[in-house]
Design a protein around this motif. Structure first.
Motif, PDB file in Angstrom:
ATOM      1  N   UNK A   1     -11.334   0.541  14.177  1.00  0.00           N
ATOM      2  CA  UNK A   1      -9.828   0.083  14.488  1.00  0.00           C
ATOM      3  C   UNK A   1      -9.089  -0.755  13.510  1.00  0.00           C
ATOM      4  N   UNK A   2      -9.477  -0.228  12.375  1.00  0.00           N
ATOM      5  CA  UNK A   2      -8.552  -0.925  11.657  1.00  0.00           C
ATOM      6  C   UNK A   2      -7.260  -0.330  11.103  1.00  0.00           C
ATOM      7  N   UNK A   3      -6.443  -1.129  11.346  1.00  0.00           N
ATOM      8  CA  UNK A   3      -5.073  -0.588  11.124  1.00  0.00           C
ATOM      9  C   UNK A   3      -4.425  -1.330   9.898  1.00  0.00           C
ATOM     10  N   UNK A   4      -3.900  -0.353   9.061  1.00  0.00           N
ATOM     11  CA  UNK A   4      -3.229  -0.942   7.911  1.00  0.00           C
ATOM     12  C   UNK A   4      -2.027  -1.736   8.203  1.00  0.00           C
ATOM     13  N   UNK A   5      -1.834  -2.909   7.677  1.00  0.00           N
ATOM     14  CA  UNK A   5      -0.777  -3.735   7.891  1.00  0.00           C
ATOM     15  C   UNK A   5       0.534  -2.993   7.529  1.00  0.00           C
ATOM     16  N   UNK A   6       1.549  -3.080   8.389  1.00  0.00           N
ATOM     17  CA  UNK A   6       2.930  -2.554   8.142  1.00  0.00           C
ATOM     18  C   UNK A   6       3.461  -3.129   7.063  1.00  0.00           C
ATOM     19  N   UNK A   7       4.084  -2.374   6.018  1.00  0.00           N
ATOM     20  CA  UNK A   7       4.932  -2.893   4.723  1.00  0.00           C
ATOM     21  C   UNK A   7       6.237  -2.930   5.126  1.00  0.00           C
ATOM     22  N   UNK A   8       6.945  -4.058   4.826  1.00  0.00           N
ATOM     23  CA  UNK A   8       8.150  -4.301   5.033  1.00  0.00           C
ATOM     24  C   UNK A   8       8.879  -4.313   3.669  1.00  0.00           C
ATOM     25  N   UNK A   9      10.235  -3.920   3.803  1.00  0.00           N
ATOM     26  CA  UNK A   9      11.218  -4.123   2.616  1.00  0.00           C
ATOM     27  C   UNK A   9      10.985  -3.114   1.403  1.00  0.00           C
ATOM     28  N   UNK A  10      10.750  -3.610   0.375  1.00  0.00           N
ATOM     29  CA  UNK A  10      10.687  -2.762  -0.862  1.00  0.00           C
ATOM     30  C   UNK A  10       9.259  -2.259  -0.943  1.00  0.00           C
ATOM     31  N   UNK A  11       8.258  -2.714  -0.494  1.00  0.00           N
ATOM     32  CA  UNK A  11       7.067  -2.327  -0.280  1.00  0.00           C
ATOM     33  C   UNK A  11       6.997  -1.022   0.283  1.00  0.00           C
ATOM     34  N   UNK A  12       7.635  -1.189   1.325  1.00  0.00           N
ATOM     35  CA  UNK A  12       7.896   0.114   2.465  1.00  0.00           C
ATOM     36  C   UNK A  12       8.315   1.217   1.854  1.00  0.00           C
ATOM     37  N   UNK A  13       9.429   0.907   1.047  1.00  0.00           N
ATOM     38  CA  UNK A  13      10.197   2.081   0.308  1.00  0.00           C
ATOM     39  C   UNK A  13       9.133   2.729  -0.796  1.00  0.00           C
ATOM     40  N   UNK A  14       8.288   1.866  -1.487  1.00  0.00           N
ATOM     41  CA  UNK A  14       7.682   2.486  -2.412  1.00  0.00           C
ATOM     42  C   UNK A  14       6.579   3.418  -1.883  1.00  0.00           C
ATOM     43  N   UNK A  15       5.871   3.025  -0.740  1.00  0.00           N
ATOM     44  CA  UNK A  15       4.901   3.616   0.003  1.00  0.00           C
ATOM     45  C   UNK A  15       5.460   4.919   0.452  1.00  0.00           C
ATOM     46  N   UNK A  16       6.407   5.026   0.691  1.00  0.00           N
ATOM     47  CA  UNK A  16       7.155   6.392   1.193  1.00  0.00           C
ATOM     48  C   UNK A  16       7.324   7.352  -0.168  1.00  0.00           C
ATOM     49  N   UNK A  17       7.290   6.805  -1.281  1.00  0.00           N
ATOM     50  CA  UNK A  17       7.401   7.679  -2.472  1.00  0.00           C
ATOM     51  C   UNK A  17       5.872   8.478  -2.789  1.00  0.00           C
ATOM     52  N   UNK A  18       4.840   7.721  -2.564  1.00  0.00           N
ATOM     53  CA  UNK A  18       3.644   8.045  -2.994  1.00  0.00           C
ATOM     54  C   UNK A  18       2.974   8.999  -1.691  1.00  0.00           C
ATOM     55  N   UNK A  19       2.521  10.005  -2.024  1.00  0.00           N
ATOM     56  CA  UNK A  19       1.827  10.573  -0.789  1.00  0.00           C
ATOM     57  C   UNK A  19       0.565  10.103  -0.549  1.00  0.00           C
ATOM     58  N   UNK A  20       0.125  10.183   0.741  1.00  0.00           N
ATOM     59  CA  UNK A  20      -0.840   9.461   1.225  1.00  0.00           C
ATOM     60  C   UNK A  20      -1.972  10.361   1.219  1.00  0.00           C
ATOM     61  N   UNK A  21      -3.369   9.963   1.145  1.00  0.00           N
ATOM     62  CA  UNK A  21      -4.651  10.514   1.447  1.00  0.00           C
ATOM     63  C   UNK A  21      -5.029  11.697   0.501  1.00  0.00           C
TER      64      UNK A  21
END
Length: 185
Positions: free
Chosen positions: A1-21
């Motif tokens: 049940x580990x859940x990744x913490x939600x990113x906010x602001x600038x980090x969230x925008x950068x995370x969307x640019x990189x594909x996951x997994x």
């Protein structure tokens, strides 16, 4: 049940640019293939270069051997030329051809006078040195062999001897003609 913490602001925008997994591993595959191809191509290039250098080395060795053989042949030919152009060899060959040494030289002065006393070439008797090959088989006091079929160096019996006491006879000139003293004509 580990859940990744939600990113906010600038980090969230950068995370969307990189594909996951799984997509990250797929992006590495072309890079790995490129590196493998570059390494393989480099090894094949080195192998081809090494083969070309080896072939060039063999050609160089063959050319050096050929140069050495040609140099040896040139030196042998030069020795032959030197042996044939030696004064005693030239004299021997001239005697074999029936030639005789010339007499005393006579010089013409610019005014048409004759300086010196000429002597005929046929009256001189010379000894021909033996061939270098014959030196080993011949004794020191033995005369040199004369070749068969060649002319002798003695004067024919019908020739008139020339006296060395007086000047040489000159052709008589008719009155009105004078000898030319122009040199070279």
């Amino acid at each position: 049940m580990s859940r990744k913490p939600e990113l906010r602001g600038r980090a969230a925008r950068l995370a969307r640019l990189f594909p996951a997994g799984r997509a990250r591993q797929a992006a590495r595959t072309p890079f790995v293939l490129l590196v493998v191809l570059l390494l393989g191509g480099g090894l094949i290039g080195l192998l081809v270069l090494n083969s070309a250098l080896s072939e060039g080395s063999f050609k160089l060795d063959d050319l050096q051997k050929q140069t050495k053989n040609l140099t040896d042949e040139e030196q042998a030919l030069q020795r032959d030329i030197d042996a044939y152009s030696a004064p005693d060899a030239l004299q021997r060959r001239a005697h074999e051809l029936g030639m005789v040494p010339g007499g005393d030289p006579v010089f013409l002065g610019p005014d048409g006078t004759v300086k010196g006393v000429p002597s005929p070439a046929a009256l001189r008797q010379t000894t021909v040195p033996p061939a270098p090959e014959a030196l080993g088989t011949q004794s020191a006091g033995a005369p040199a062999p004369t070749p068969t079929g060649s002319a002798t160096a003695t004067a024919p019996a019908a020739s008139a001897p020339v006296t060395a006491a007086g000047p040489t006879p000159t052709p008589s000139l008719t009155p009105g003609t004078a000898p030319t003293t122009t040199p070279g004509r």
